[in-house]
Write an enzyme that holds these catalytic residues in place. Sequence first.
Site, short mmCIF file in Angstrom:
data_model
loop_
_atom_site.label_atom_id
_atom_site.label_comp_id
_atom_site.label_asym_id
_atom_site.label_seq_id
_atom_site.Cartn_x
_atom_site.Cartn_y
_atom_site.Cartn_z
CG ASP A 45 -32.22 4.47 -25.60
OD1 ASP A 45 -31.13 4.59 -24.99
OD2 ASP A 45 -33.11 5.35 -25.59
CB THR A 129 -34.61 -0.10 -39.04
OG1 THR A 129 -33.73 -0.82 -38.15
CG2 THR A 129 -33.81 0.71 -40.03
N1 AR6 Z 1 -28.11 -4.69 -30.62
C1 AR6 Z 1 -28.18 -4.32 -31.92
N2 AR6 Z 1 -29.32 -3.94 -32.53
C2 AR6 Z 1 -30.44 -3.96 -31.76
C3 AR6 Z 1 -30.47 -4.32 -30.40
C4 AR6 Z 1 -29.22 -4.70 -29.82
N3 AR6 Z 1 -29.12 -5.06 -28.55
N4 AR6 Z 1 -31.74 -4.21 -29.95
C5 AR6 Z 1 -32.49 -3.80 -30.98
N5 AR6 Z 1 -31.72 -3.65 -32.09
P1 AR6 Z 1 -34.81 0.50 -32.07
P2 AR6 Z 1 -35.28 3.14 -33.30
C6 AR6 Z 1 -32.09 -3.21 -33.43
O1 AR6 Z 1 -36.26 0.26 -31.89
O2 AR6 Z 1 -36.11 2.51 -34.36
C7 AR6 Z 1 -36.17 3.48 -28.15
O3 AR6 Z 1 -37.24 3.39 -27.27
C8 AR6 Z 1 -33.53 -3.30 -33.86
O4 AR6 Z 1 -33.86 -4.63 -34.28
O5 AR6 Z 1 -33.89 0.15 -30.96
O6 AR6 Z 1 -34.24 4.14 -33.70
C9 AR6 Z 1 -35.51 4.85 -28.12
O7 AR6 Z 1 -35.50 5.39 -26.82
C10 AR6 Z 1 -33.54 -2.33 -35.03
O8 AR6 Z 1 -33.03 -2.95 -36.21
O9 AR6 Z 1 -34.49 2.08 -32.39
C11 AR6 Z 1 -36.39 5.64 -29.05
O10 AR6 Z 1 -37.55 6.09 -28.37
C12 AR6 Z 1 -32.54 -1.25 -34.59
O11 AR6 Z 1 -31.79 -1.83 -33.52
C13 AR6 Z 1 -36.77 4.63 -30.11
O12 AR6 Z 1 -36.67 3.36 -29.48
C14 AR6 Z 1 -33.19 0.04 -34.12
O13 AR6 Z 1 -34.37 -0.25 -33.40
C15 AR6 Z 1 -35.80 4.67 -31.27
O14 AR6 Z 1 -36.29 3.81 -32.28
#
Ligand code: AR6
Length: 181
Positions: A45, A129
């Site tokens: 995000d 995740t």
């Molecule tokens: N490109 C692709 N995947 C990514 C990237 C990127 N640039 N950055 C991280 N990931 P997360 P959630 C992966 O934590 O668990 C935020 O604060 C990461 O390694 O981004 O759904 C929101 O505002 C993991 O595999 O999202 C919410 O409050 C995946 O993306 C909360 O985090 C999801 O990790 C949502 O948590």
Amino acid sequence: MSDWPHLAAVPGGTVEIVVGDITGLAVDAVVNAANRTLLGGGGVDGAIHRAAGPELLAECRTLGGCETGEAKITRGYRLPAAHVIHTVGPVWRGGGEGEERLLAACYGNALALAHAHRLARIAFPAISTGIYGFPPEKAAPIAVGTVLACLPEVVVEHVIFCCFSPASAELHREALERLAR
Ligand code: AR6
């Protein structure tokens, strides 16, 4: 030689698994793993908002948030992707609070919104995740299974699972090989 990308023809289109940063993908829409405020955060995000610029946050402020499992669409602004589909994954609380159903709803509702906007190519991160703590080995088959079930029903024809690590990509490939037969 790298194992990635991995490409497979499936009923209704093609599925690709890549390792990388979703903010670099020039697709019709990238999916954002947002929170219910839709006003930004960490993880993917934060990366999407940084890359898209302040106009994305300005549009998100007009949306009134988003419930867990649902999805809303904005433009992509400075991203190479034309649109962002924001969805809110469930926080993992042990699996007894509908987390699996809600995660599947994220993928299904994002694809339905892409269909409604006639978008052909969309990319997903591994929703929930990271910060939200959903076990990646449980999430990958839900992600892949929901996409495989929906793809024949929507105009979307190419889905990219944009994984942030080779381990995450491997989980998606295993699920794809198991579920796409
Ligand atoms: N490109 C692709 N995947 C990514 C990237 C990127 N640039 N950055 C991280 N990931 P997360 P959630 C992966 O934590 O668990 C935020 O604060 C990461 O390694 O981004 O759904 C929101 O505002 C993991 O595999 O999202 C919410 O409050 C995946 O993306 C909360 O985090 C999801 O990790 C949502 O948590």
